[in-house]
Design an enzyme around this catalytic site. Structure first.
Site, short mmCIF file in Angstrom:
data_model
loop_
_atom_site.label_atom_id
_atom_site.label_comp_id
_atom_site.label_asym_id
_atom_site.label_seq_id
_atom_site.Cartn_x
_atom_site.Cartn_y
_atom_site.Cartn_z
N CYS A 63 0.84 -1.20 0.00
CA CYS A 63 0.00 0.00 0.00
C CYS A 63 0.88 1.25 0.00
O CYS A 63 1.78 1.38 0.83
CB CYS A 63 -0.91 -0.02 1.22
N HIS A 64 0.61 2.17 -0.95
CA HIS A 64 1.40 3.39 -1.04
C HIS A 64 1.06 4.36 0.09
O HIS A 64 -0.12 4.56 0.39
CB HIS A 64 1.14 4.11 -2.37
N ASP A 113 -14.39 -4.63 20.91
CA ASP A 113 -13.57 -4.61 22.12
C ASP A 113 -14.26 -3.88 23.27
O ASP A 113 -14.21 -4.31 24.42
CB ASP A 113 -12.24 -3.94 21.80
#
Length: 301
Positions: A63-64, A113
């Site tokens: 991913c750039h 969570d």
């Protein structure tokens, strides 16, 4: 990482969705009333999503790293389902759909969570891309049967000296866009010869004529003058866009005198004669320039 240096910056937008399902209405009420022991779920999850979006290239190897210029996190409650939407915007060379999906997934995980102490039945049901825009998804397709010609302007090649590379490069680039070249010819750097060739092509109903060569500053470079005298309407933005694109890659691109415009309904573009220069022009202008033909035919902007 994929090479994106040939791409241009455009507005890229992506929206991803994640859904969280709780097992009882009391959980929804606790979220709304901010009574969850771990804190305000909406705000904590939003903050986690913002951090996740920024950290996407740190976790996904291919991913750039890109400038994130807007991130929006929104929620909608439908019964026991919480729908999360993450929208991201940037002006860059590559899209932001992965960042949007990563952000949505972390928002959903934060919900899980924070809610598990009060609800053991929390489930994350799906993470998906809702829509994206910019880049390939917005490309203009060429008109069907776009009759196209390529004209190489060169004294040497017209005398049989050397091998044409720039014209061949244009043909190669157009083939990747399913545009066939019906005429590939070479003319000397003589204004009258260039104009005669353009007139022949327009009279033969060619819709697009791409010239390569003769746009520099030597005494023999006369292609811009030859083309400009024939144009009914010049389109300055085409040459400006190509020069700007080239300038960010090659400092000498500012010396190109390329010109573009319409002769009747025929698009004529004069490009540099070097293989590198013509490659940059094709990358900068196509396929976006095809939108011009739709406008000519009465379609909206």
């Amino acid at each position: 990482m994929v090479d994106i240096t040939h791409k241009t910056n455009t507005l890229r937008i992506a929206t991803a969705e994640a859904t969280v399902l709780v097992s009882k209405l009391a959980t929804i009420e606790a979220i709304i009333k901010k009574q969850v022991p771990k804190g305000d779920v909406f705000e904590m999850a939003k903050a986690a999503g913002l951090l996740a979006v920024k950290k996407t290239p740190d976790l996904l190897p291919d991913c750039h790293p890109i400038p994130i210029e807007y991130t929006g996190v929104n929620y909608k409650i439908e019964g026991l389902t919480i729908i999360i939407e993450v929208t991201i915007k940037t002006i860059y060379k590559t899209g932001v759909e992965v960042e949007a999906m990563h952000g949505a997934s972390v928002v959903a995980l934060t919900f899980y969570d924070m809610l598990k102490p009060i609800d053991k039945g929390v489930e994350i049901h799906q993470i998906r891309l809702l829509h994206k825009s910019g880049g390939k998804s917005d490309r203009s397709a060429p008109p069907a049967d776009l009759k196209t010609a390529v004209v190489v302007c060169s004294d040497r090649l017209s005398e049989g000296i050397g091998t044409d590379r720039s014209g061949a490069r244009i043909v190669e680039k157009l083939e990747t866009m399913s545009v066939a070249v019906h005429d590939l010819s070479v003319v000397p750097d003589v204004k009258e010869d260039i104009q005669d060739k353009i007139r022949q092509l327009t009279q033969a109903s060619f819709r697009m004529i791409l010239l390569t060569g003769g746009t520099g500053l030597s005494h023999r470079d006369v292609t811009p003058e030859a083309v400009r005298e024939l144009l009914d309407r010049e389109i300055p933005g085409i040459a400006e866009t190509a020069r700007q694109y080239g300038q960010s890659r090659m400092p000498l691109a500012m010396l190109s005198r390329s010109v573009a415009g319409l002769i009747g309904d025929t698009l004529v573009i004069a490009m540099p004669g070097s293989t590198g220069g013509v490659t940059e022009y094709m990358d900068a202008l196509f396929p976006q320039v095809f939108h011009l033909f739709g406008i000519i035919e009465g379609q909206g902007h």
